[in-house]
Scaffold this motif. Sequence first.
Motif, mmCIF file in Angstrom:
data_model
loop_
_atom_site.group_PDB
_atom_site.id
_atom_site.type_symbol
_atom_site.label_atom_id
_atom_site.label_comp_id
_atom_site.label_asym_id
_atom_site.label_seq_id
_atom_site.Cartn_x
_atom_site.Cartn_y
_atom_site.Cartn_z
ATOM 1 N N LEU A 40 -12.351 -0.396 -94.086
ATOM 2 C CA LEU A 40 -11.988 0.057 -95.266
ATOM 3 C C LEU A 40 -10.488 0.463 -95.457
ATOM 4 C CD1 LEU A 40 -14.894 2.827 -95.661
ATOM 5 C CD2 LEU A 40 -14.815 0.361 -96.871
ATOM 6 N N THR A 41 -10.202 0.207 -96.668
ATOM 7 C CA THR A 41 -8.636 0.788 -96.819
ATOM 8 C C THR A 41 -8.647 2.326 -96.883
ATOM 9 O OG1 THR A 41 -8.853 0.737 -99.106
ATOM 10 C CG2 THR A 41 -8.162 -1.314 -98.201
ATOM 11 N N ALA A 42 -7.258 2.612 -96.767
ATOM 12 C CA ALA A 42 -7.108 4.234 -96.829
ATOM 13 C C ALA A 42 -7.260 4.572 -98.167
ATOM 14 C CB ALA A 42 -5.670 4.361 -96.363
ATOM 15 N N ARG A 43 -7.161 3.987 -99.314
ATOM 16 C CA ARG A 43 -7.237 4.210 -100.684
ATOM 17 C C ARG A 43 -9.238 4.218 -100.776
ATOM 18 N NH1 ARG A 43 -7.938 7.393 -104.084
ATOM 19 N NH2 ARG A 43 -8.136 6.789 -105.930
ATOM 20 N N GLN A 44 -9.780 3.581 -100.106
ATOM 21 C CA GLN A 44 -11.226 3.547 -100.463
ATOM 22 C C GLN A 44 -11.543 4.937 -99.638
ATOM 23 O OE1 GLN A 44 -12.019 -0.338 -98.422
ATOM 24 N NE2 GLN A 44 -13.041 -0.835 -100.265
ATOM 25 N N ILE A 45 -11.358 5.135 -98.585
ATOM 26 C CA ILE A 45 -11.637 6.529 -97.809
ATOM 27 C C ILE A 45 -11.167 7.588 -98.710
ATOM 28 C CG2 ILE A 45 -11.243 7.703 -95.803
ATOM 29 C CD1 ILE A 45 -10.691 5.010 -94.288
ATOM 30 N N ARG A 46 -10.255 7.661 -98.982
ATOM 31 C CA ARG A 46 -9.638 8.902 -99.872
ATOM 32 C C ARG A 46 -10.398 8.940 -101.312
ATOM 33 N NH1 ARG A 46 -4.447 7.044 -98.427
ATOM 34 N NH2 ARG A 46 -4.241 6.336 -100.382
ATOM 35 N N TYR A 47 -11.001 7.873 -101.702
ATOM 36 C CA TYR A 47 -11.775 7.611 -102.846
ATOM 37 C C TYR A 47 -12.983 8.594 -102.490
ATOM 38 C CZ TYR A 47 -14.247 5.921 -106.877
ATOM 39 O OH TYR A 47 -15.035 5.752 -108.192
ATOM 40 N N TYR A 48 -13.668 8.040 -101.385
ATOM 41 C CA TYR A 48 -15.094 8.552 -100.919
ATOM 42 C C TYR A 48 -15.039 10.002 -100.675
ATOM 43 C CZ TYR A 48 -16.061 3.340 -100.606
ATOM 44 O OH TYR A 48 -16.159 2.335 -100.891
ATOM 45 N N GLU A 49 -13.738 10.375 -100.196
ATOM 46 C CA GLU A 49 -13.456 11.987 -99.951
ATOM 47 C C GLU A 49 -13.525 12.746 -101.334
ATOM 48 O OE1 GLU A 49 -10.463 15.255 -98.006
ATOM 49 O OE2 GLU A 49 -9.957 13.055 -98.088
ATOM 50 N N GLU A 50 -12.786 12.141 -102.293
ATOM 51 C CA GLU A 50 -12.637 12.674 -103.731
ATOM 52 C C GLU A 50 -14.115 12.841 -104.209
ATOM 53 O OE1 GLU A 50 -10.304 10.134 -106.108
ATOM 54 O OE2 GLU A 50 -8.712 10.294 -104.890
ATOM 55 N N HIS A 51 -15.018 11.929 -103.750
ATOM 56 C CA HIS A 51 -16.403 12.157 -104.551
ATOM 57 C C HIS A 51 -17.276 12.905 -103.722
ATOM 58 C CE1 HIS A 51 -16.219 9.625 -108.127
ATOM 59 N NE2 HIS A 51 -15.223 8.889 -107.448
ATOM 60 N N GLU A 52 -16.720 13.514 -102.802
ATOM 61 C CA GLU A 52 -17.207 14.380 -101.647
ATOM 62 C C GLU A 52 -18.564 13.803 -100.781
ATOM 63 O OE1 GLU A 52 -18.418 17.812 -103.980
ATOM 64 O OE2 GLU A 52 -16.185 18.528 -104.549
ATOM 65 N N LEU A 53 -18.162 12.551 -100.528
ATOM 66 C CA LEU A 53 -19.287 11.667 -99.722
ATOM 67 C C LEU A 53 -19.005 11.990 -98.310
ATOM 68 C CD1 LEU A 53 -19.673 8.418 -101.702
ATOM 69 C CD2 LEU A 53 -21.294 10.500 -101.611
ATOM 70 N N ILE A 54 -17.650 12.352 -97.776
ATOM 71 C CA ILE A 54 -17.034 12.611 -96.746
ATOM 72 C C ILE A 54 -16.508 14.012 -96.809
ATOM 73 C CG2 ILE A 54 -17.534 10.591 -95.406
ATOM 74 C CD1 ILE A 54 -14.538 10.087 -96.109
ATOM 75 N N THR A 55 -16.298 14.548 -95.659
ATOM 76 C CA THR A 55 -15.339 15.809 -95.802
ATOM 77 C C THR A 55 -14.481 15.718 -94.426
ATOM 78 O OG1 THR A 55 -17.110 17.154 -95.192
ATOM 79 C CG2 THR A 55 -16.719 17.291 -97.395
ATOM 80 N N PRO A 56 -13.769 14.985 -94.317
ATOM 81 C CA PRO A 56 -12.913 15.159 -93.142
ATOM 82 C C PRO A 56 -12.203 16.461 -92.826
ATOM 83 C CG PRO A 56 -11.817 13.674 -94.735
ATOM 84 C CD PRO A 56 -13.022 14.242 -95.411
ATOM 85 N N ALA A 57 -11.914 16.682 -91.593
ATOM 86 C CA ALA A 57 -11.157 17.948 -91.306
ATOM 87 C C ALA A 57 -9.604 17.700 -91.434
ATOM 88 C CB ALA A 57 -11.292 18.633 -89.770
#
Length: 131
Positions: free
Chosen positions: A23-40
């Motif tokens: 996945l691209t960094a943008r995709q990963i950040r997008y999924y974080e924005e949608h609260e599907l993941i919550t990295p530390a």
Amino acid sequence: MSREFRRAMPLLPISMVMQLTELTARQIRYYEEHELITPARSEGNRRMFSLDDIDALLEIRELLDQGINMAGVKKVFDMRDVKDVRKSDATSISDAELRTILREEMLQAQRMQKSSLRQGDLSRFFHLKNE
């Protein structure tokens, strides 16, 4: 150290996660924005991902590849979270606590001169005194 604890430890930077998940960094950040993941976050405010985060990202990618849109992905994750909550709630109450809760429910129903929905099933276990 338990397996669940080890899987939840934030160890991997976003560059490694990008390689592992394709996945691209943008995709990963997008999924974080949608609260599907919550990295530390590290002290330097860098995202640090756990193995659980990587599993979630791989699941998201798989669902999207199957043609499910983001709303559907969110729904799948919400349903999974509800199951996890129910599972943890089911194991967190002891028999004594359950008996106390049921007894209080029956006493309250008796005070209000109404029958509890469970009273017929439970009356053989509890002998309530008229107050």
